[in-house]
Motif scaffolding. Sequence first.
Motif, PDB file in Angstrom:
ATOM      1  N   ARG A   1      54.099  12.084  32.404  1.00  0.00           N
ATOM      2  CA  ARG A   1      54.096  13.397  32.853  1.00  0.00           C
ATOM      3  C   ARG A   1      55.077  14.420  31.946  1.00  0.00           C
TER       4      ARG A   1
ATOM      5  N   THR B   1      56.266  18.339  30.627  1.00  0.00           N
ATOM      6  CA  THR B   1      56.451  19.831  30.750  1.00  0.00           C
ATOM      7  C   THR B   1      56.259  20.512  29.248  1.00  0.00           C
TER       8      THR B   1
ATOM      9  N   GLU C   1      53.575  23.688  26.908  1.00  0.00           N
ATOM     10  CA  GLU C   1      52.785  25.045  27.052  1.00  0.00           C
ATOM     11  C   GLU C   1      51.435  24.437  26.157  1.00  0.00           C
TER      12      GLU C   1
ATOM     13  N   SER D   1      55.388  20.154  23.932  1.00  0.00           N
ATOM     14  CA  SER D   1      56.070  19.461  25.147  1.00  0.00           C
ATOM     15  C   SER D   1      57.675  19.917  24.750  1.00  0.00           C
ATOM     16  N   THR D   2      58.340  20.235  25.851  1.00  0.00           N
ATOM     17  CA  THR D   2      59.770  20.285  25.903  1.00  0.00           C
ATOM     18  C   THR D   2      60.622  19.118  25.601  1.00  0.00           C
TER      19      THR D   2
ATOM     20  N   LYS E   1      45.496  27.776  32.200  1.00  0.00           N
ATOM     21  CA  LYS E   1      46.722  27.209  32.170  1.00  0.00           C
ATOM     22  C   LYS E   1      47.552  27.514  30.814  1.00  0.00           C
TER      23      LYS E   1
ATOM     24  N   PRO F   1      54.188  27.970  31.106  1.00  0.00           N
ATOM     25  CA  PRO F   1      54.834  26.697  31.359  1.00  0.00           C
ATOM     26  C   PRO F   1      54.016  25.775  32.223  1.00  0.00           C
ATOM     27  N   VAL F   2      53.816  24.566  31.907  1.00  0.00           N
ATOM     28  CA  VAL F   2      52.702  23.910  32.930  1.00  0.00           C
ATOM     29  C   VAL F   2      53.265  22.259  32.678  1.00  0.00           C
ATOM     30  N   VAL F   3      53.131  21.889  33.995  1.00  0.00           N
ATOM     31  CA  VAL F   3      53.383  20.355  33.785  1.00  0.00           C
ATOM     32  C   VAL F   3      51.966  19.539  34.060  1.00  0.00           C
TER      33      VAL F   3
ATOM     34  N   ALA G   1      50.378  19.307  37.402  1.00  0.00           N
ATOM     35  CA  ALA G   1      51.629  19.091  38.393  1.00  0.00           C
ATOM     36  C   ALA G   1      51.258  19.055  39.768  1.00  0.00           C
TER      37      ALA G   1
END
Length: 256
Positions: A157, A159, A161, A198-199, A225, A229-231, A251
């Motif tokens: 999972r 977080t 872009e 990814s972060t 999306k 920012p998106v999960v 998410a």
Amino acid sequence: MLKPAERGFFVGYFKKVPADVKALMIGFVVFFITGMASASVFLSLSTESPGAGSYADELHGEHLIGRMEVAPYPILRVPGNGAQPARAIMLGGSGKFGVDDRALPLSGKAVEVGGIFVKRGDLEMLLVGGGDDLKTARVQRSVLPAVSPPQDLGRWRLTGEICDGKCSGGAMKPGKGLAHKACANLCISGGVPPVFVSTAPVDGHIFFLLAAKDGGPMPKGLLDKTSVPVVLEGTIERRDDLLIFKVERFADGVRA
């Protein structure tokens, strides 16, 4: 009786500005200039750098030889040669287009590919030129060693872009963020492989080629999306040095 200037009032037809008014104005000007300069420095330091993404003419007119894979997007699997490990290279085209039409007939075959790289960190994409820059290799297919099977890295999972791999790799600066949303959607819709930035790293990587749960192209619903920012949730597989994020749901629990 005190004159107006002596009582601290400024009157336009008096030549002398009261000392306290003058001190107040000088203080305000100094405070304003200092504040604006400090704000400029703070904003410049807090603004995310577009990074070192750039074009790289590594091939100098030569070609890479490898096997063509077309799922989820065209990928060139270049075997290792002892000094260099095996590579899995995403392929893009000129403008805002991919190379699907040219790659599909060559699926599973030994091919020669030329062009210019865009690179940013562990993200790299080969922008294929025209003409002979994508063709069947002169070597026999049996000469190339077999490609390694995908390695399952489990469920994640993350977080981050969604971007297009070409602009994010350095074709544009910045190649991410809300200002780039329309461009990213045009590139992805045109067949340019999408990437997830990814972060947090997975196995040392923060860039992932995006795919659907079944290993096909990125779900079209993810176009809404991009650039924010998106999960996302899904599984990650490794092909040589390329990680592929197979998205299963957003998410909010909506399936991709």
